[in-house]
Design an enzyme around this catalytic site. Structure first.
Site, PDB file in Angstrom:
ATOM      1  N   ARG A  49       1.014  -0.923   0.228  1.00 19.08           N
ATOM      2  CA  ARG A  49       0.231   0.182  -0.166  1.00 19.08           C
ATOM      3  C   ARG A  49       0.982   1.084   0.109  1.00 19.08           C
ATOM      4  O   ARG A  49       1.870   0.590   0.025  1.00 19.08           O
ATOM      5  CB  ARG A  49      -0.870   0.229   0.953  1.00 19.08           C
ATOM      6  CG  ARG A  49      -0.977  -0.423   2.754  1.00 19.08           C
ATOM      7  CD  ARG A  49      -0.075  -0.077   3.610  1.00 19.08           C
ATOM      8  NE  ARG A  49      -0.142   0.767   3.678  1.00 19.08           N
ATOM      9  CZ  ARG A  49       1.390   2.095   3.223  1.00 19.08           C
ATOM     10  NH1 ARG A  49       2.573   1.253   3.710  1.00 19.08           N
ATOM     11  NH2 ARG A  49       0.791   3.471   3.934  1.00 19.08           N
ATOM     12  N   GLY A  50       0.552   2.538  -0.262  1.00 23.59           N
ATOM     13  CA  GLY A  50       0.949   3.481  -0.410  1.00 23.59           C
ATOM     14  C   GLY A  50       1.010   3.983  -2.306  1.00 23.59           C
ATOM     15  O   GLY A  50       1.338   3.031  -2.548  1.00 23.59           O
ATOM     16  N   ALA A  51       0.870   5.148  -2.260  1.00 20.57           N
ATOM     17  CA  ALA A  51       0.705   5.535  -3.632  1.00 20.57           C
ATOM     18  C   ALA A  51       1.583   4.951  -4.607  1.00 20.57           C
ATOM     19  O   ALA A  51       1.519   4.381  -5.525  1.00 20.57           O
ATOM     20  CB  ALA A  51       0.221   7.041  -3.967  1.00 20.57           C
ATOM     21  N   ARG A  89      -6.795  -0.189  -6.903  1.00 22.64           N
ATOM     22  CA  ARG A  89      -7.333   1.169  -5.880  1.00 22.64           C
ATOM     23  C   ARG A  89      -7.317   2.118  -7.118  1.00 22.64           C
ATOM     24  O   ARG A  89      -6.557   3.015  -7.195  1.00 22.64           O
ATOM     25  CB  ARG A  89      -6.175   0.887  -5.037  1.00 22.64           C
ATOM     26  CG  ARG A  89      -5.963   0.136  -3.653  1.00 22.64           C
ATOM     27  CD  ARG A  89      -6.242  -0.728  -3.584  1.00 22.64           C
ATOM     28  NE  ARG A  89      -6.954   0.911  -2.132  1.00 22.64           N
ATOM     29  CZ  ARG A  89      -5.878   0.846  -0.631  1.00 22.64           C
ATOM     30  NH1 ARG A  89      -4.485   0.474  -0.798  1.00 22.64           N
ATOM     31  NH2 ARG A  89      -6.083   2.506  -0.430  1.00 22.64           N
ATOM     32  N   GLN A 201      -2.388   1.792   9.948  1.00 21.18           N
ATOM     33  CA  GLN A 201      -1.142   1.917   9.213  1.00 21.18           C
ATOM     34  C   GLN A 201       0.213   2.506  10.202  1.00 21.18           C
ATOM     35  O   GLN A 201       0.470   2.390  10.057  1.00 21.18           O
ATOM     36  CB  GLN A 201      -1.077   2.515   8.073  1.00 21.18           C
ATOM     37  CG  GLN A 201      -2.183   1.824   6.799  1.00 21.18           C
ATOM     38  CD  GLN A 201      -3.543   2.188   6.661  1.00 21.18           C
ATOM     39  OE1 GLN A 201      -3.879   3.077   8.213  1.00 21.18           O
ATOM     40  NE2 GLN A 201      -4.186   2.399   5.391  1.00 21.18           N
ATOM     41  N   ASP A 242      -1.930  10.953  -1.888  1.00 23.47           N
ATOM     42  CA  ASP A 242      -2.749   9.760  -2.695  1.00 23.47           C
ATOM     43  C   ASP A 242      -2.713  10.390  -4.189  1.00 23.47           C
ATOM     44  O   ASP A 242      -2.867   9.339  -5.713  1.00 23.47           O
ATOM     45  CB  ASP A 242      -3.806   7.982  -2.239  1.00 23.47           C
ATOM     46  CG  ASP A 242      -3.087   8.415  -1.378  1.00 23.47           C
ATOM     47  OD1 ASP A 242      -2.851   6.509  -1.653  1.00 23.47           O
ATOM     48  OD2 ASP A 242      -2.718   8.404  -0.026  1.00 23.47           O
ATOM     49  N   ASN A 252      -5.792  12.618   0.396  1.00 24.03           N
ATOM     50  CA  ASN A 252      -4.476  11.031   1.441  1.00 24.03           C
ATOM     51  C   ASN A 252      -5.783  10.304   2.709  1.00 24.03           C
ATOM     52  O   ASN A 252      -7.009  10.197   2.762  1.00 24.03           O
ATOM     53  CB  ASN A 252      -3.616  12.249   2.383  1.00 24.03           C
ATOM     54  CG  ASN A 252      -2.752  10.977   2.980  1.00 24.03           C
ATOM     55  OD1 ASN A 252      -2.222  10.922   1.911  1.00 24.03           O
ATOM     56  ND2 ASN A 252      -2.160  11.297   3.711  1.00 24.03           N
ATOM     57  N   LYS A 253      -5.023   9.410   3.067  1.00 20.69           N
ATOM     58  CA  LYS A 253      -5.610   8.631   4.033  1.00 20.69           C
ATOM     59  C   LYS A 253      -6.337   9.203   4.849  1.00 20.69           C
ATOM     60  O   LYS A 253      -6.221  10.489   5.851  1.00 20.69           O
ATOM     61  CB  LYS A 253      -4.565   7.996   4.932  1.00 20.69           C
ATOM     62  CG  LYS A 253      -5.614   7.104   5.979  1.00 20.69           C
ATOM     63  CD  LYS A 253      -5.710   5.525   5.161  1.00 20.69           C
ATOM     64  CE  LYS A 253      -4.812   5.084   3.735  1.00 20.69           C
ATOM     65  NZ  LYS A 253      -5.954   4.271   3.277  1.00 20.69           N
TER      66      LYS A 253
END
Length: 364
Positions: A49-51, A89, A201, A242, A252-253
């Site tokens: 995960r993470g763009a 995603r 996370q 993101d 973002n998250k």
């Protein structure tokens, strides 16, 4: 400036090896992706995960797809496969850009002129380039970030959200990479890491990275940030991104937006650290960013965290009444007006306006 020794993505013997982030911090294990479908699963189920890391995994997924073929598929078949990858995603723009970069190298207009071997080679070269480019860009943006803080070694208190370190990228990190670089520059850091509900996370991944780096840190729940800012001097909030719209609105998250509001109230600088691959000049503002909705059980129970065998990592339990509905947006959008600056490998954008963003990214 040192990069992290942590390598969450490895390409070895024509196979993709991924650090399984679902089982951290309790277990350090890797899974091997041998097909495009394996990569789609890894992205959707948040093995990775993470763009930036998602985009790199997607690029290697395309490589694995082509390496599995003995003859070229029709272009319509290829488009279907790429569409399935993109849907894994949808919020982060990086994955779409990776797919578009591959498609631009082998466009429909002259698809028939490329041999299977040429496309196989080109797909692998692109994925490897993305892997090295992301690491280089992360190191560069971290150098720019140093100018925002005192030149002389100082004591700095920083809040961060979600995970934006080596685990989310090719190996250094964006926001957490900046924090790592501040430490390397001689600053004495205290980092307050939001746990980042519901997928944790911050608690599982950022806390683990900070401990590995021996950076003094405290884990806080997401709703403690206001108390932290009101009870001690916080020098900055640094988060990742993101997707960034033309006007600077940033997805973002989930939980980033209220953190920015609290920072604004307390006069704490709020920085976004992201590479150019997170910019999306095709959308005017944040209202055009699609927000991924994830499973309700991530909110209502603990059973969603599973190991590589599908067994729950935590004791199964429900934390809400049976039948209770839940909303689970994976991201929110922070208006540009709340962002002090965007730290990129091209420089720092401040104030955050469409004009300033286009000025610094004019080559895109």
């Amino acid at each position: 400036m040192q990069e992290s020794g942590l390598k969450p993505i490895l390409w070895k013997n024509k196979e993709l090896i991924l650090l399984d982030q679902r089982v951290l911090p309790g277990t350090t294990s890797y899974i091997t992706a041998k097909t495009l479908e394996d990569c789609i699963f890894a992205i959707r189920e948040m093995v990775v995960r993470g763009a930036p890391a998602i985009a790199i995994t997607g690029a290697f997924g395309i490589t694995l797809y082509w390496n599995s073929l003995v003859s070229k598929p029709s272009f319509s078949e290829l488009k279907l496969k790429l569409s399935e990858l993109l849907e894994s995603r949808p919020t982060a723009v990086n994955l779409r850009l990776a797919i578009e970069e591959f498609s631009s190298r082998f466009p429909e207009s002259n698809y028939s002129s490329f041999s299977l071997e040429e496309i196989q080679k080109g797909a692998e070269e692109l994925a490897l380039f993305m892997l090295s480019e992301d690491l280089e860009n992360n190191l560069t943006l971290s150098k720019y970030a140093l100018s925002l803080f005192p030149k002389q070694p100082s004591s700095l208190n920083i809040i961060t959200h979600c995970n934006t370190g080596a685990l989310a990228t090719a190996g250094h990190g964006t926001a957490l990479g900046v924090i790592r670089s501040l430490r390397d520059a001689g600053h004495s850091l205290t980092v307050f890491a939001d746990e980042t509900r519901p997928y944790l996370q911050g608690a599982r991944l950022t806390a683990w990275e900070l401990q590995e780096e021996k950076i003094q840190s405290f884990l806080i729940t997401d709703n403690m940030a206001g108390w932290v800012m009101s009870s001690r001097k916080i020098d900055a909030v640094i988060v990742g991104a993101d997707r960034i719209a033309s006007n600077g609105d940033t997805a973002n998250k989930i939980g980033t937006y209220p953190l920015a509001i609290v920072a604004k109230h307390h006069g704490v600088p709020f920085y976004v650290a992201a590479t150019a691959k997170s910019m999306d000049f095709r959308i005017p503002n944040g209202s055009y960013i699609p927000i991924e909705m994830r499973k309700e059980e991530e909110i209502t129970s603990f059973g969603f965290l599973k190991d590589s065998d599908g067994k729950p990592l935590l004791k199964e339990g429900v934390i809400a009444p049976k039948g209770m509905k839940a909303l689970n947006p994976s991201f929110d959008v922070t208006p540009a007006s709340l962002i002090t600056g965007i730290i990129t490998e091209k420089g720092i954008v401040s104030p955050v306006t469409e004009e300033n963003l286009k000025k610094i990214f004019q080559s895109i």
